[in-house]
Scaffold this motif. Structure first.
Motif, mmCIF file in Angstrom:
data_model
loop_
_atom_site.group_PDB
_atom_site.id
_atom_site.type_symbol
_atom_site.label_atom_id
_atom_site.label_comp_id
_atom_site.label_asym_id
_atom_site.label_seq_id
_atom_site.Cartn_x
_atom_site.Cartn_y
_atom_site.Cartn_z
ATOM 1 N N LEU A 157 88.164 86.252 15.345
ATOM 2 C CA LEU A 157 87.423 86.147 14.378
ATOM 3 C C LEU A 157 88.188 86.402 12.823
ATOM 4 O O LEU A 157 87.688 85.599 12.047
ATOM 5 C CB LEU A 157 86.485 87.693 14.459
ATOM 6 C CG LEU A 157 84.873 87.350 13.833
ATOM 7 C CD1 LEU A 157 84.106 86.537 14.764
ATOM 8 C CD2 LEU A 157 84.327 89.034 14.014
ATOM 9 N N GLY A 158 89.146 87.268 12.633
ATOM 10 C CA GLY A 158 90.000 87.433 11.644
ATOM 11 C C GLY A 158 90.589 86.111 11.180
ATOM 12 O O GLY A 158 90.616 85.579 10.179
ATOM 13 N N THR A 205 87.859 83.408 9.664
ATOM 14 C CA THR A 205 87.399 83.904 8.576
ATOM 15 C C THR A 205 88.574 83.687 7.772
ATOM 16 O O THR A 205 88.101 83.040 6.548
ATOM 17 C CB THR A 205 87.013 85.461 8.659
ATOM 18 O OG1 THR A 205 86.282 85.795 9.784
ATOM 19 C CG2 THR A 205 86.600 85.971 7.350
ATOM 20 N N ARG A 206 89.911 83.993 8.034
ATOM 21 C CA ARG A 206 91.009 83.688 6.954
ATOM 22 C C ARG A 206 90.760 81.969 6.864
ATOM 23 O O ARG A 206 91.139 81.511 5.694
ATOM 24 C CB ARG A 206 92.162 84.156 7.500
ATOM 25 C CG ARG A 206 93.394 84.156 6.558
ATOM 26 C CD ARG A 206 94.561 84.273 7.568
ATOM 27 N NE ARG A 206 94.740 83.162 8.342
ATOM 28 C CZ ARG A 206 95.701 83.062 9.219
ATOM 29 N NH1 ARG A 206 96.633 84.185 9.468
ATOM 30 N NH2 ARG A 206 95.812 82.013 10.160
ATOM 31 N N ILE A 237 88.516 79.767 7.160
ATOM 32 C CA ILE A 237 87.442 79.299 6.326
ATOM 33 C C ILE A 237 87.548 79.748 4.750
ATOM 34 O O ILE A 237 87.410 78.984 3.864
ATOM 35 C CB ILE A 237 86.321 79.992 6.807
ATOM 36 C CG1 ILE A 237 85.635 79.474 8.229
ATOM 37 C CG2 ILE A 237 84.851 79.778 5.928
ATOM 38 C CD1 ILE A 237 84.571 80.187 8.912
ATOM 39 N N LEU A 238 88.174 80.818 4.567
ATOM 40 C CA LEU A 238 88.193 81.380 3.276
ATOM 41 C C LEU A 238 89.334 80.446 2.484
ATOM 42 O O LEU A 238 89.140 80.140 1.368
ATOM 43 C CB LEU A 238 88.788 82.748 3.178
ATOM 44 C CG LEU A 238 87.697 83.864 3.525
ATOM 45 C CD1 LEU A 238 88.067 85.237 3.384
ATOM 46 C CD2 LEU A 238 86.491 83.587 2.547
#
Lengths: 384, 280
Positions: free
Chosen positions: A127-128, A131-132, A134-135
């Motif tokens: 998940l991390g 997310t990273r 995508i950011l």
């Protein structure tokens, strides 16, 4: 067990358990070990070696092997590696020189290292990382936009530094060549929408309002959006693939070393071309969508052509048209910038080009819907 | 470092005792991977300088740093007294020939050279056309003006890339593996062309290669990069290094001998297979 001497068996090898005592097992191999018998070789070797405890030693006696091909050797070496990593020592012994050459080539006489255990990634880790990523993509997209604005500034200061000659050929490819498909799709959209609405309107005796429905929805929403989707599929994908291919072929680097920054030389001409052509295509799309509605109005709702257009004139304000055209220009900007950004971020050869082209189309479609929503809310607020 | 204004065209090449390229304590690599650490070397005006080393040692990456496509992790690169900066902001004072040629697939040969020459200048079109024809003649590509890259042979693509690199009359040209993928005769012809450009026009050439024939034929000085130590392990005239350098890595590189048995005892060598173990 296979016996090379038996006339009915095509197999030319034999594997037998020569001895098994004091934590030592010797497997003796005979004949010609060929990949065509790979399944049987694998099965028989596994049969003798599976379940051996840690600390055991296995000797694979090769002295009676006449021939071994690369595929069969690879299977045997893999078995040896597997056993060694389980703590079972395994060696090829007594090989004739020509067989030893093959063992050596396949690293069957090299000490087996410890197997690196890869810890599986946990859900939170995954998940991390996602997310990273995508950011990071957002960050890159905004940085790209920033670079575009800076380059635009430098073009205003020195207009000669822009690649103007690329703008009109690109506009022709992205705009004029897209006219037939844009016309067809928007005509059908207008037609289908009118056709679906006709029974509802007839029920209330509101046939004439088909002109309001089609006119407003085409000019404000569907005209720009459907055109943008077509342009995304044609030009967005083409830009991403073209720039991606240039990137992997070092052509972008070559341009940069000649002083042609890709932003000024490649991205801005494409962006300008799409920002020019999108409103024009949208205008055409609006006309064709309205004509689609007219067909249904005339043939299904018993309207006259004149009545349809008079009602259309009452219903559709100039601002409806303008708001659609503003959206179309913004869509053009988004399509070109995202496609070029994805193209320039390509790495990894032909596969990378395909991956980035797909990513470009998906990102553009998502962004189009977001931009559309933002504009719709914004226009409603400023008109309220 | 203060930056002084750089002349767009420095022609003819100036004779100056100052090195044309000064690299100081340059560290290069990707993300967390360091390929070369604290590299320091000079390239003098008018010489043919080779950057050598085995596969994966960072030769081509070093070139990317020298031409400004990457930002150094640490250290500095000065070209003609100016700290190298991001290439996009300025017309770089050098030409580059990429390994693949990197010819734009949608342009004819003369368009490529002309585009490089004409962009951002007031030179009239017919003058540009004359210059382009002269450049193509110089590299032996007369008659190919209207050809697309796909219609050119490997050697012709390299020549077209050299012509494009020379479009802005640079004093310095970087070449990445110029002879890669060429047959020995075409590679030798390309070497002759590079020598002619160096001797006739005084061009400084920085060549990244591992083609030994080419190195001994044309390079006057070189540095040898090493992957394991992430450093420059030799520098000087390649012909002298071939016979004099005591470092086994340098010796094996210049004499095409294998380092396998000397450095990796567990790697297989087909020449002398070890004896088969006996059954205990």
């Amino acid at each position: 067990m296979a016996d090379p001497s038996s006339s009915g068996d095509k197999r030319s090898f034999r594997i037998e358990l020569a001895s098994s005592q004091d934590n030592k097992t010797t497997l003796r191999l005979y004949g010609r070990l060929l990949l065509r018998d790979g399944t049987e070789i694998w099965r028989q070797v596994r049969e003798h070696t599976d379940g051996l405890p840690k600390g055991h030693s296995v000797y694979i006696d090769m002295h009676a092997v006449e021939l071994v091909d690369g595929g069969a050797m690879a299977l045997l070496v893999h078995t040896r590696t597997d056993l060694s990593q389980r703590g079972v020592a395994c060696e090829f012994v007594e090989a004739a020189p020509h067989v030893q050459d093959i063992i050596h080539l396949y690293r069957g006489d090299v000490r087996v290292g410890r197997k690196k255990r890869r810890r599986p990634q946990g859900t939170l880790d995954q998940l991390g990382v996602a997310t990273r990523d995508i950011l990071l993509e957002f960050k890159l997209a905004f940085a790209f936009l920033g670079q575009g604005i800076v380059s635009l500034g430098s073009i205003f200061r020195d207009p000669r530094s822009a690649n103007w000659r690329e703008v009109f050929p690109t506009a022709e490819r992205a705009g004029a060549d897209a006219v037939p498909i844009v016309m067809l799709i928007n005509f059908l959209v207008g037609l289908v929408m009118a056709f679906q609405s006709a029974p509802q309107l007839q029920r209330f005796g509101a046939n004439i309002f088909i002109a309001d429905l089609i006119g407003i929805s085409m000019t404000r929403e569907l005209g720009p959006l459907m055109t943008a989707i077509v342009v995304c599929g044609r030009s967005g994908a083409a830009f991403a693939a073209e720039l991606g291919s240039m990137k992997v072929n070092e052509e972008i680097d070559a341009l940069r070393t000649m002083g042609f920054g890709p932003m000024r030389y490649l991205v801005l001409p494409r962006t300008l071309a799409l920002m020019l052509t999108m409103p024009m295509l949208t205008l055409l799309a609006n006309v064709l969508g309205i004509l689609g509605g007219l067909c249904v109005g005339v043939f299904s709702l018993d309207l006259t052509v004149v009545a349809y257009f008079i009602q259309l004139q009452k219903a559709v304000k100039l601002w409806d048209l303008y708001s659609g055209l503003i959206k179309a220009a913004a869509f053009g900007l988004a399509i070109a910038m995202i496609a070029c950004q994805q193209g320039l971020a390509t790495s990894g050869g032909a596969e990378g080009v395909g991956r980035r082209t797909t990513a470009a189309v998906v990102s553009i479609l998502f962004t189009l819907i977001v931009i559309d929503a933002i504009f719709t809310v914004f226009f409603r607020v400023i008109r309220a | 470092m203060s930056q002084k204004p750089r002349p767009r065209f420095s022609w003819p090449p100036r004779s100056s005792p100052e090195p044309l390229i000064k690299v100081r304590n340059l560290t290069i690599g990707w993300d967390d991977v360091v390929l070369q650490r604290d590299a320091t070397f000079d390239v003098h005006r008018g010489e043919i300088f080779a950057i050598l080393g085995g596969s994966g040692c960072g030769k081509s990456t070093m070139l990317r740093y020298l031409i400004g496509l990457e930002t150094p992790k640490s250290g500095t690169i000065e070209i003609d007294g100016v700290t190298a900066h991001h290439v996009e902001t300025d017309k770089p004072p050098f030409g580059v020939m990429f390994q693949s040629g990197a010819l734009l697939g949608s342009m004819t040969v003369d368009e490529k050279v002309a585009r490089a020459r004409a962009h951002g200048t007031d030179v009239p079109e017919d003058a540009i056309s004359a210059i382009v024809r002269a450049k193509l003649r110089l590299v032996g590509l007369q008659g190919t003006e209207d050809k697309m890259p796909a219609e050119l042979s490997g050697g012709m693509k390299k020549r077209a890339a050299i012509a494009r690199a020379m479009a802005l009359e640079p004093e310095l040209i970087f070449l990445d593996e110029p002879s890669a993928g060429l047959d020995p005769v075409t590679a030798a012809e390309l070497d002759d062309l590079l020598l002619a450009l160096n001797e006739g026009l005084g061009l400084t050439l920085v060549i990244v290669t591992h083609d030994l024939d080419s190195i001994f034929n044309i390079a006057k000085r070189c540095i040898v990069l090493d992957k394991a130590s992430q450093s420059i392990i030799a520098r000087g005239d390649p012909r002298e290094l071939r016979v004099s350098d005591a470092d086994p890595r340098v010796h094996s590189f210049f004499n095409r001998s294998s380092m396998v048995d000397a450095t990796h005892h567990d790697r297989p060598s087909m020449s002398v297979p070890p004896p088969a173990p006996r059954t205990p």
